[in-house]
Motif scaffolding. Structure first.
Motif: not given
Length: 307
Positions: A177-181, A250-259
Motif C-alpha cells: 500500500f504505497p502512500l500516493n495520497k 540520507s534517504g533513511h526517511l521519506l516525506v510522502p506528502f509535502d503538507i
C-alpha cells in the motif's frame, strides 16, 4: 539610619509565601518548621499586621501579606541580581546547557563541530532534559525549551517555529500500500506522541481528509522515539522538518506528502531573568541564533551527513 525589619525574617517570609507552606520553606532554607514559624511571628509583631491566615493544612497570605510580598520579592530579586553581578566571573568560558534529547541529537550535535571551530576556547557542558529548569536551584546556565514562549521569571529568545511533516521508512513506499495520497494512510499505522494525538488530527484536517480509520496506532513518549519508530518501518509519524533533515537527506526517511503542519509552537533559548551573560553564554547565544536563522530545508549540513 534605615528602619528595616529583620532581613532573615524577610527571606523566610518570601519563601513561605512562595511555597504556601511553612514546612516547605523550612526544607528550602534548611531550618526547622518551628524556626520558620518563629521568624514569621517576629516579622508580624514588628509590622503590627498579620501576614498569613493559618489552618491545619496550609497557610495563605492575608491581603496585607499579598501586598507586602510584591514589594519584598522585588527587593530581594534586586539584591540577588546585584550580588550576582558583583561576584560572577563574566569571563568564564564554561557554559552548562540543558536541551531536549530530540533537539540535542538531531540538530545540535551535528553542528557542534561548527561551534568548536568558531569558539575553540569555550567548553559546553550539555545535559539532555525534557523538563523545565529551576534556574534558582540549578547550575544550568541556559536551556532550549519547546513551547509557546510563555514562562515566568526567565529571559526568552525565539529560535524557530516548529513545522511537522509526515515521515516514513522507504519500505512503506515500496510495499503493498504505497502512500500516493493522504487517504492511503488508512492502510498504515499512525505513530503518535503521548499527549499530542491532536497533531495527527490537525494534519489530516489540513490535508483535506475528514475521516479515516488507520490500520493501527502506536503511542510513544517523545518525538525522538516516534521518529525512530517511523525509521524502523513501524508506521508513519509526524516529525519536525528541520530536526529530521539528517534522515531525510540520507534517504533513511521519506516525506510522502509535502503538507506541513504549523504547531504554533517554537524552540526558545532561555536563561535566568536579569542574569548577566558570561563570555561563554554570549558566544553560544549568538551562535545558536545565527545557526537557527540560517537553517532551512536545504541546510548544507545535510551534505555533511551524507558523507
Amino acid at each position: 539610619m534605615r528602619r528595616l525589619p529583620p532581613l532573615n525574617a524577610l527571606r523566610v517570609f518570601e519563601s513561605s509565601a512562595r511555597n504556601c507552606s511553612f514546612a516547605a520553606a523550612a526544607e528550602e532554607l534548611f531550618v526547622t518548621a518551628s524556626a520558620v514559624s518563629h521568624q514569621i511571628k517576629t516579622l508580624e509583631e514588628y509590622l503590627g499586621v498579620s501576614l498569613f491566615s493559618r489552618n491545619k493544612r496550609k497557610v495563605e497570605l492575608t491581603p496585607a501579606g499579598e501586598q507586602y510580598l510584591t514589594s519584598i520579592k522585588h527587593a530581594l530579586d534586586e539584591i540577588e541580581v546585584a550580588t550576582q553581578r558583583l561576584t560572577a566571573n563574566l569571563e568564564t568560558n564554561v557554559v552548562t546547557i540543558s536541551v531536549a534529547p530530540n533537539f540535542l541529537t538531531r540538530w545540535l550535535m551535528p553542528r557542534m563541530a561548527r561551534f568548536q571551530e568558531k569558539y575553540p576556547d569555550i567548553e559546553l557542558q550539555i545535559n539532555a532534559s525534557m523538563g523545565l529548569i529551576d534556574f534558582n536551584r540549578s547550575n544550568t546556565d541556559m536551556a532550549v525549551y519547546f513551547g509557546n514562549g510563555e514562562w515566568d521569571d526567565i529571559e526568552v529568545h525565539f529560535l524557530r517555529n516548529v513545522m511537522l511533516v509526515p515521515v516514513c521508512s522507504p519500505r512503506l513506499m515500496k510495499g503493498r500500500f504505497p502512500l500516493n495520497k493522504p487517504e492511503d494512510l488508512r492502510h498504515h499505522t499512525l505513530i503518535y506522541v503521548n499527549k499530542r494525538k491532536y497533531e495527527w488530527e490537525n494534519w489530516l484536517e489540513q490535508a483535506g481528509v475528514t475521516f479515516i480509520t488507520p490500520k493501527g496506532s502506536l503511542q510513544l513518549s517523545s518525538s525522538q522515539l516516534a521518529t525512530a519508530a517511523a525509521q524502523e518501518g513501524l508506521g508513519v509519524a509526524l516529525a519536525d522538518s528541520t530536526l529530521t533533515s539528517r534522515e531525510i537527506s540520507s534517504g533513511h526517511l521519506l516525506v510522502p506528502f509535502d503538507i506541513m503542519l504549523d504547531t504554533h509552537k517554537a524552540f526558545y533559548l532561555v536563561y535566568r531573568k536579569h542574569r548577566p551573560l558570561t563570555a561563554g553564554m554570549k558566544a553560544f547565544k549568538e551562535w545558536l541564533i545565527s545557526e537557527m536563522q540560517a537553517a532551512d530545508a536545504n541546510d548544507p549540513v545535510g551534505e555533511e551527513w551524507e558523507e
